[in-house]
Design an enzyme around this catalytic site. Structure first.
Site, PDB file in Angstrom:
ATOM      1  N   CYS A 379       0.886  -1.279  -0.196  1.00  0.00           N
ATOM      2  CA  CYS A 379      -0.067   0.202   0.094  1.00  0.00           C
ATOM      3  C   CYS A 379       0.759   1.253  -0.066  1.00  0.00           C
ATOM      4  O   CYS A 379       1.523   1.541  -0.916  1.00  0.00           O
ATOM      5  CB  CYS A 379      -0.945   0.006   1.084  1.00  0.00           C
ATOM      6  SG  CYS A 379      -2.250   1.137   1.130  1.00  0.00           S
ATOM      7  N   HIS A 517      -3.713  -5.156   0.775  1.00  0.00           N
ATOM      8  CA  HIS A 517      -2.846  -5.753   1.904  1.00  0.00           C
ATOM      9  C   HIS A 517      -2.847  -7.387   2.114  1.00  0.00           C
ATOM     10  O   HIS A 517      -3.890  -7.891   2.579  1.00  0.00           O
ATOM     11  CB  HIS A 517      -3.625  -5.140   3.211  1.00  0.00           C
ATOM     12  CG  HIS A 517      -3.373  -3.751   3.386  1.00  0.00           C
ATOM     13  ND1 HIS A 517      -2.561  -3.294   4.403  1.00  0.00           N
ATOM     14  CD2 HIS A 517      -4.025  -2.621   2.745  1.00  0.00           C
ATOM     15  CE1 HIS A 517      -2.569  -1.874   4.124  1.00  0.00           C
ATOM     16  NE2 HIS A 517      -3.534  -1.639   3.492  1.00  0.00           N
ATOM     17  N   GLU A 519      -1.283  -9.194   3.906  1.00  0.00           N
ATOM     18  CA  GLU A 519      -1.198  -9.950   5.317  1.00  0.00           C
ATOM     19  C   GLU A 519      -2.622 -10.253   5.825  1.00  0.00           C
ATOM     20  O   GLU A 519      -2.594 -11.051   6.536  1.00  0.00           O
ATOM     21  CB  GLU A 519      -0.709  -8.743   6.167  1.00  0.00           C
ATOM     22  CG  GLU A 519      -1.462  -7.658   6.310  1.00  0.00           C
ATOM     23  CD  GLU A 519      -1.260  -6.477   5.527  1.00  0.00           C
ATOM     24  OE1 GLU A 519      -1.316  -5.072   5.934  1.00  0.00           O
ATOM     25  OE2 GLU A 519      -0.846  -6.670   4.361  1.00  0.00           O
TER      26      GLU A 519
END
Length: 556
Positions: A379, A517, A519
């Site tokens: 990001c 993202h 994660e």
């Protein structure tokens, strides 16, 4: 009605209710049950989206675009169920819904009160979020005794009365401290916590006693006697070395059997082989790498909770311990990238907002590009890489993100409305524009370009990942950067937005930035393609760094 397990906490906050709930859910899932989880937070904010990471930690984003508490990240890492906005409820959401109904006249002119209107709304959202599953775990934020949590506790007390003990179970997490000076374990805090819970009409069925060491039998009997809880239901929740070991520890003490018996669940024996393999990989790594995380919230690591876990997951998949080095990006500005990043095997720049520390992230991206260090920009980290490329490869002096400099001559990162209009002209953002109006949230599809590094790692043409950002790669510069070697490796399905950038292998061994993202979709049992690839690249870079030393040792 879905059987419900309510998880409450006492004595102090941060005891680990979320991890405990997730661990029990993992065991129940391993017994063949469909499981969901839910978090009830007592703060008045509608969601944590506008809250400071220093106060609240990470904002976890779900597939449907909800900005939620970080405990939902724990839930999704431990179970296969995908959660959404309905699984994260705050006091703010409850009161907002009740006031909206009152304004519509839904209450037919009645005086709107905490009981029954607020508690009825709480019960309604619990039923909506948990319907259709074999069992659901509902975590109540805060601690027993907090005034903010009382409406939630009253609502779950009512649910127990309405549904009965075979459909509602109360699990209370409390602290059993060890007083080093006296050399004793103290049960009094737990006794008082359960007493506080009983004073509002809730009797715990199970106690999870958080302690530094396993509870001796004498203390377990004492707790059971003073809290009116069966001794077998006094569970020792010790500090485990590997967090993913907790399901194994709780299952060994029979917690899942107590739940299955009380709620009359039809479940098979638990198969925790995946968790055993995960813990074994963490405990017995064959290699290790050092990864620098360059951000501005590094003093409060909960702001990057999912990120730290995803990096470790990438190592688990290849039996590699990932040592995380948290580096403040403002320190990079002050001390230089070489001084702080010269001895790491890879560099990651995470997401974020605001100008503070951004130049340190740009310096980190430059150091990684110029020295061949694997770089992963997520990001805002992708934005830093693009700005660095614009300034130092494309020669665009003053290039920046318009988030940080609205007067930059080269807004290589900008709001869509700044570079796309009906006439094709560039429209610059005014100082008082509504930043929240352009937020992209939730899972969106991205098409990967063939022959790219990212296409090789995902091994598929179209991926689906979660977003949380306002600013985008400015397409005005796309062709210019592509001519200089920057690869637009992934784009939105309509081809309008650049979602992934990378450098070709002839320019850099592993340099990648993504707008989303990843994660948020990484789990310890499966990992994530990008984090697995990043850790592998770090291992390869480590071998290159160590080659001269190993050669010299061999000659000696």
């Amino acid at each position: 009605m879905t059987p419900l397990i309510f998880v409450t906490g006492g004595v102090v906050s941060s005891l680990g209710k979320g991890i405990a709930a997730a661990s029990l859910a993992a065991i129940l899932e391993a017994r063949g049950l469909s499981v969901t989880l839910m978090k009830l937070d007592p703060y008045i904010n509608v969601d944590p989206g506008t809250m400071s990471p220093f106060q609240h930690g990470e904002v976890y984003v779900t597939d449907d675009g909800a900005e939620t508490d970080l405990d939902l990240g724990h839930y999704e890492r431990f179970v296969r169920t995908r959660l959404g906005g309905k699984n994260s409820v705050t006091t703010g959401k409850i009161y907002e819904a009740v006031i909206r109904k009152e304004r519509r006249g839904d209450y037919l002119g009645a005086t709107v009160q905490v009981i029954p209107h607020i508690t009825d709304e709480i019960k309604r959202v619990i039923d909506e979020a948990t319907r259709g599953f074999d069992v659901a775990l509902v975590e109540i934020g805060g601690t027993v005794g907090d005034i903010e949590s009382l409406p939630f506790l009253e609502a779950i007390r009512q649910l127990r009365v309405e549904r009965g003990p075979t459909h509602c179970l109360f699990m209370h997490l409390t602290l059993v401290p060890y007083i080093k000076a006296a050399g004793e374990i103290k049960t009094k805090p737990t006794q008082h916590s359960v007493k506080e819970l009983r004073s509002i009409g809730i009797q715990a069925d199970v106690l999870l006693c958080r302690s530094e060491q396993p509870l001796p039998e004498g203390e377990r009997r004492k707790i059971a006697l003073f809290t009116n809880v069966p001794e077998r239901a006094v569970i020792s929740a010790v500090d485990v070395e590997v967090i993913y070991e907790l399901p194994l520890w709780l299952q060994q003490q029979g917690l899942d059997e107590i739940v299955v018996e009380q709620l009359h669940l039809q479940a098979r024996p638990a198969n925790l082989a995946e968790w055993e393999a995960t813990v074994a990989a963490v405990r017995h790594p064959r290699d290790s790498v050092d990864v620098a995380i360059v951000g501005k919230y590094v003093e409060h690591k909960d702001a990057y909770k999912s990120l730290g876990e995803a990096l470790r997951h990438g190592g688990i998949r290849q039996a590699t311990r990932v040592n995380l080095h948290w580096i403040d990006s403002e320190r990079v500005e002050a001390e230089g990238a070489a001084a702080l990043l010269g001895n790491v095997d890879a560099i990651l720049v995470p997401g974020g907002f605001g100008k503070r520390g951004f130049e340190g992230k740009v310096l980190a991206a430059r150091y990684a590009r110029e020295h061949g260090v694997p770089y992963f920009g997520i990001c805002y980290g992708m934005h830093a890489a693009v700005v660095e490329f614009a300034r130092n490869v494309a020669g665009l002096a003053g290039a920046d993100s318009s988030e940080n400099d609205t007067r930059t001559p080269h807004p290589v990162i900008a709001l869509i409305t700044e570079w796309t209009t009906a006439s094709g002209s560039v429209e610059r953002r005014s100082e008082d524009s509504n930043l929240g109006g352009t937020m992209r949230l939730g899972a969106q599809e991205c098409r990967l370009a063939p022959g790219t590094l990212v296409r090789e790692m995902y091994a598929q043409d179209v991926i689906r990942e979660r977003h949380r950002h306002r600013y985008e790669f400015n397409n005005t510069y796309q062709q210019q950067f592509a001519d200089l070697g920057l690869v637009m490796a992934g784009k939105s399905m309509d081809g309008l937005l650049v979602e992934i950038i990378e450098l070709p292998p002839q320019q850099h061994p592993w340099f990648l930035g993504c707008q989303f993202h990843p994660e948020f979709t990484s789990t310890p049992r499966d990992g994530h393609p990008l984090f697995i690839g990043f850790v592998r690249a770090a291992r390869e870079h480590k071998l290159l760094r160590e080659a001269p030393r190993l050669a010299a040792e061999h000659v000696a």
